[in-house]
Design a protein around this motif. Structure first.
Motif, PDB file in Angstrom:
ATOM      1  N   PHE A 182      31.514  -2.248 -12.955  1.00 55.52           N
ATOM      2  CA  PHE A 182      29.947  -2.289 -12.618  1.00 55.52           C
ATOM      3  C   PHE A 182      29.327  -3.451 -12.405  1.00 55.52           C
ATOM      4  O   PHE A 182      28.402  -3.665 -11.448  1.00 55.52           O
ATOM      5  CB  PHE A 182      29.586  -1.698 -14.218  1.00 55.52           C
ATOM      6  N   TYR A 183      29.889  -4.509 -12.752  1.00 54.71           N
ATOM      7  CA  TYR A 183      29.501  -5.927 -12.528  1.00 54.71           C
ATOM      8  C   TYR A 183      29.640  -6.290 -10.960  1.00 54.71           C
ATOM      9  O   TYR A 183      28.771  -7.154 -10.464  1.00 54.71           O
ATOM     10  CB  TYR A 183      30.063  -7.057 -13.460  1.00 54.71           C
ATOM     11  N   VAL A 184      30.727  -5.761 -10.378  1.00 50.81           N
ATOM     12  CA  VAL A 184      30.902  -6.093  -8.824  1.00 50.81           C
ATOM     13  C   VAL A 184      29.789  -5.177  -8.061  1.00 50.81           C
ATOM     14  O   VAL A 184      29.224  -5.976  -7.138  1.00 50.81           O
ATOM     15  CB  VAL A 184      32.295  -5.498  -8.500  1.00 50.81           C
ATOM     16  N   GLN A 185      29.517  -4.085  -8.642  1.00 46.36           N
ATOM     17  CA  GLN A 185      28.390  -3.343  -7.862  1.00 46.36           C
ATOM     18  C   GLN A 185      27.008  -4.070  -7.746  1.00 46.36           C
ATOM     19  O   GLN A 185      26.335  -4.426  -6.904  1.00 46.36           O
ATOM     20  CB  GLN A 185      28.286  -1.819  -8.336  1.00 46.36           C
ATOM     21  N   LEU A 186      26.658  -4.715  -9.144  1.00 44.21           N
ATOM     22  CA  LEU A 186      25.489  -5.203  -9.536  1.00 44.21           C
ATOM     23  C   LEU A 186      25.385  -6.585  -8.764  1.00 44.21           C
ATOM     24  O   LEU A 186      24.259  -6.766  -8.308  1.00 44.21           O
ATOM     25  CB  LEU A 186      25.623  -5.629 -10.932  1.00 44.21           C
ATOM     26  N   VAL A 187      26.657  -7.442  -8.738  1.00 49.63           N
ATOM     27  CA  VAL A 187      26.587  -8.694  -7.734  1.00 49.63           C
ATOM     28  C   VAL A 187      26.259  -8.059  -6.392  1.00 49.63           C
ATOM     29  O   VAL A 187      25.537  -8.804  -5.601  1.00 49.63           O
ATOM     30  CB  VAL A 187      27.673  -9.401  -7.939  1.00 49.63           C
ATOM     31  N   GLN A 188      26.946  -7.149  -5.796  1.00 42.35           N
ATOM     32  CA  GLN A 188      26.538  -6.887  -4.345  1.00 42.35           C
ATOM     33  C   GLN A 188      25.194  -6.564  -4.106  1.00 42.35           C
ATOM     34  O   GLN A 188      24.710  -6.693  -3.144  1.00 42.35           O
ATOM     35  CB  GLN A 188      27.365  -5.656  -4.089  1.00 42.35           C
ATOM     36  N   MET A 189      24.419  -5.576  -5.022  1.00 44.65           N
ATOM     37  CA  MET A 189      23.063  -5.347  -4.864  1.00 44.65           C
ATOM     38  C   MET A 189      22.122  -6.693  -4.954  1.00 44.65           C
ATOM     39  O   MET A 189      21.393  -6.898  -4.253  1.00 44.65           O
ATOM     40  CB  MET A 189      22.771  -4.491  -6.315  1.00 44.65           C
ATOM     41  N   VAL A 207      11.744 -13.663 -11.444  1.00 45.06           N
ATOM     42  CA  VAL A 207      12.640 -12.752 -10.687  1.00 45.06           C
ATOM     43  C   VAL A 207      13.553 -13.493  -9.900  1.00 45.06           C
ATOM     44  O   VAL A 207      14.811 -12.997 -10.146  1.00 45.06           O
ATOM     45  CB  VAL A 207      11.943 -11.849  -9.541  1.00 45.06           C
ATOM     46  N   LEU A 208      13.400 -14.720  -9.510  1.00 46.77           N
ATOM     47  CA  LEU A 208      14.294 -15.401  -8.715  1.00 46.77           C
ATOM     48  C   LEU A 208      15.009 -15.891  -9.587  1.00 46.77           C
ATOM     49  O   LEU A 208      16.585 -15.812  -9.324  1.00 46.77           O
ATOM     50  CB  LEU A 208      13.686 -16.332  -7.983  1.00 46.77           C
ATOM     51  N   GLY A 209      14.737 -16.388 -10.883  1.00 50.32           N
ATOM     52  CA  GLY A 209      15.551 -16.943 -11.769  1.00 50.32           C
ATOM     53  C   GLY A 209      16.658 -16.046 -12.241  1.00 50.32           C
ATOM     54  O   GLY A 209      17.857 -16.115 -12.740  1.00 50.32           O
ATOM     55  N   GLU A 210      16.317 -14.631 -12.721  1.00 50.21           N
ATOM     56  CA  GLU A 210      16.926 -13.597 -13.111  1.00 50.21           C
ATOM     57  C   GLU A 210      18.125 -13.353 -12.123  1.00 50.21           C
ATOM     58  O   GLU A 210      19.150 -12.995 -12.491  1.00 50.21           O
ATOM     59  CB  GLU A 210      16.017 -12.235 -13.413  1.00 50.21           C
ATOM     60  N   CYS A 211      17.580 -13.263 -10.838  1.00 52.01           N
ATOM     61  CA  CYS A 211      18.719 -13.068  -9.893  1.00 52.01           C
ATOM     62  C   CYS A 211      19.723 -13.843 -10.008  1.00 52.01           C
ATOM     63  O   CYS A 211      20.986 -13.585  -9.880  1.00 52.01           O
ATOM     64  CB  CYS A 211      18.068 -12.811  -8.179  1.00 52.01           C
ATOM     65  N   PHE A 212      19.514 -15.328  -9.965  1.00 53.54           N
ATOM     66  CA  PHE A 212      20.528 -16.367  -9.798  1.00 53.54           C
ATOM     67  C   PHE A 212      21.504 -16.072 -11.117  1.00 53.54           C
ATOM     68  O   PHE A 212      22.714 -16.159 -10.820  1.00 53.54           O
ATOM     69  CB  PHE A 212      19.712 -17.577  -9.824  1.00 53.54           C
ATOM     70  N   PHE A 213      20.787 -15.909 -11.996  1.00 51.71           N
ATOM     71  CA  PHE A 213      21.613 -15.864 -13.365  1.00 51.71           C
ATOM     72  C   PHE A 213      22.439 -14.388 -13.465  1.00 51.71           C
ATOM     73  O   PHE A 213      23.765 -14.705 -13.603  1.00 51.71           O
ATOM     74  CB  PHE A 213      20.655 -15.358 -14.488  1.00 51.71           C
ATOM     75  N   THR A 214      22.204 -13.331 -12.801  1.00 54.26           N
ATOM     76  CA  THR A 214      22.983 -12.039 -12.742  1.00 54.26           C
ATOM     77  C   THR A 214      24.127 -12.380 -11.727  1.00 54.26           C
ATOM     78  O   THR A 214      25.102 -11.823 -11.726  1.00 54.26           O
ATOM     79  CB  THR A 214      21.950 -10.968 -12.331  1.00 54.26           C
ATOM     80  N   VAL A 215      23.696 -12.827 -10.590  1.00 56.59           N
ATOM     81  CA  VAL A 215      24.855 -13.270  -9.625  1.00 56.59           C
ATOM     82  C   VAL A 215      25.733 -13.907 -10.256  1.00 56.59           C
ATOM     83  O   VAL A 215      26.935 -14.005  -9.943  1.00 56.59           O
ATOM     84  CB  VAL A 215      24.270 -14.026  -8.364  1.00 56.59           C
ATOM     85  N   MET A 269      21.063  -0.694 -15.364  1.00 56.07           N
ATOM     86  CA  MET A 269      22.006  -0.400 -14.586  1.00 56.07           C
ATOM     87  C   MET A 269      23.235   0.207 -15.709  1.00 56.07           C
ATOM     88  O   MET A 269      24.164   0.724 -15.165  1.00 56.07           O
ATOM     89  CB  MET A 269      22.671  -1.634 -14.122  1.00 56.07           C
ATOM     90  N   ALA A 270      23.264  -0.260 -16.826  1.00 58.50           N
ATOM     91  CA  ALA A 270      24.576  -0.046 -17.467  1.00 58.50           C
ATOM     92  C   ALA A 270      24.170   1.120 -18.584  1.00 58.50           C
ATOM     93  O   ALA A 270      24.808   2.044 -18.678  1.00 58.50           O
ATOM     94  CB  ALA A 270      24.957  -1.183 -18.319  1.00 58.50           C
TER      95      ALA A 270
END
Length: 355
Positions: free
Chosen positions: A229-236, A79-87, A282-283
């Motif tokens: 959309f990608y700005v909202q996702l990074v904010q989350m 989960v942490l790896g996916e979070c770093f990748f998405t950010v 999300m998309a």
């Protein structure tokens, strides 16, 4: 009178000259994705919902001391790896659109709102991995169907939206069919009758959190639709990542054993599955209506069941009781989803009869 006649004749002649070609360049209003696009998105949605728990299930290994299957790697590492990748990916997309777009990530009002949603999503990921450590992929997906019951109760409490008698009967049928699967169908091939209570409770908590997150995300992503959309996702994901980091430090094993301890090719598959699930949720889901979403979630149960039977890494075999349990769950969910339009038409008919 002669003048009026001439004016009327001139008007008629002008109307006759209209051929319709005057608006040939006008594009018709878009009515959303085409039927073929919706079908493709629906199939993709079902596959992602089926593959995600199946890949997590396949990443389990047998503990030599207890003889039970479980997750040998840190629950929060993928989960942490996916979070770093998405950010990282989201910020690169924002930078590619321009520095002004990247600065929108730090807009205080939207950042505050999406941080709260991201915090709740992080709790949902933790509960998901905790439940999957004790449940099979099929059992997990079956229990996810309880979201229909939880959503109905939430709407009743928050909005006062009552269900018709038919709908309550179908909701009870869904709950009973899930119980039948958990007690009989899922354990018949394993030779045991134990139900992982904590795993079931974690799924129900995860469903409750997910229902709340879905409502809030849908509302505020529309309220802040001026943001990409990608700005909202990074904010989350900023609050999402922070929360998962705190949980990983608090569990006492993730960093002590090493972040990549226990990572096998199957675990890398789990990591990739979380990435696909995050971005598609999300998309793509915004393009599907609620009926298709719920039917897709239910259909994923059947796909998982057959994957567990056909894939060599799973010991499951085809058995009539478990197959019938899965079918009862799927059909009861689709019956409840389809009952909404029937109930609405019946209510409209009753109102017209009273007038």
């Amino acid at each position: 009178q002669a003048q009026q006649y001439c004016a009327a004749k001139a008007s008629c002649d002008a109307m006759k000259q209209y051929t319709g070609s005057e608006f040939k360049d006008l594009k018709p209003a878009t009515s959303g994705p085409s039927a073929a696009t919706k079908l493709g998105l629906f199939v993709f949605f079902v596959l992602t919902r089926a593959l995600h728990p199946t890949v997590i299930d396949a990443s389990k290994t047998v503990d030599e001391e207890t003889g039970k299957k479980g997750l040998a790697y840190g629950n929060m590492t993928v989960v942490l790896g996916e979070c770093f990748f998405t950010v990282l990916a989201g910020q690169l997309m924002a930078l590619a659109a321009g520095t002004s777009t990247w600065r929108l990530i730090w807009e205080p009002k939207a950042l505050k709102v999406f941080s709260g949603i991201g915090f709740m999503y992080a709790l949902g990921d933790y509960l998901e991995m905790a439940s999957m450590g004790a449940l099979s992929g099929a059992a997990y997906q079956v229990l996810l169907q309880s979201k229909l019951v939880i959503t109905a109760l939430m709407l009743w409490y928050v909005k006062g939206a009552k269900q018709a008698g038919l709908q309550w009967n179908l909701l009870v049928l869904i709950m009973l069919s899930m119980c039948v699967y958990m007690i009989g169908g899922s354990d018949s091939s394993k030779g045991g009758g134990e139900i992982p209570i904590m795993g079931v409770l974690n799924v129900l908590l995860k469903v409750t959190v997910s229902c709340l997150c879905a409502v809030l995300a849908d509302k505020y992503m529309k309220d802040f639709k001026s943001l990409p959309f990608y700005v909202q996702l990074v904010q989350m994901k900023l609050a999402w990542t922070t929360t998962i980091l705190i949980i990983s430090f608090a569990d006492g094993t993730t960093w002590q054993r090493g972040f990549f301890s226990g990572w096998t090719p199957a675990v890398w598959g789990v990591f990739a599955s979380f990435i696909v699930k995050c971005w598609s949720t999300m998309a793509i889901l915004s393009l599907l209506d609620s009926v298709l979403k719920n039917i897709g979630e239910a259909s994923a149960v059947l796909v998982i069941y057959f994957m567990n039977i056909c894939l060599p890494m799973f010991p499951d075999k085809f058995e009539v009781p478990s197959f019938l349990s899965v079918m009862v769950v799927i059909l009861s969910v689709t019956a409840y989803v389809g009952s909404k339009s029937v109930v609405e038409k019946a209510e409209l008919y009753d109102k017209r009869q009273k007038q």
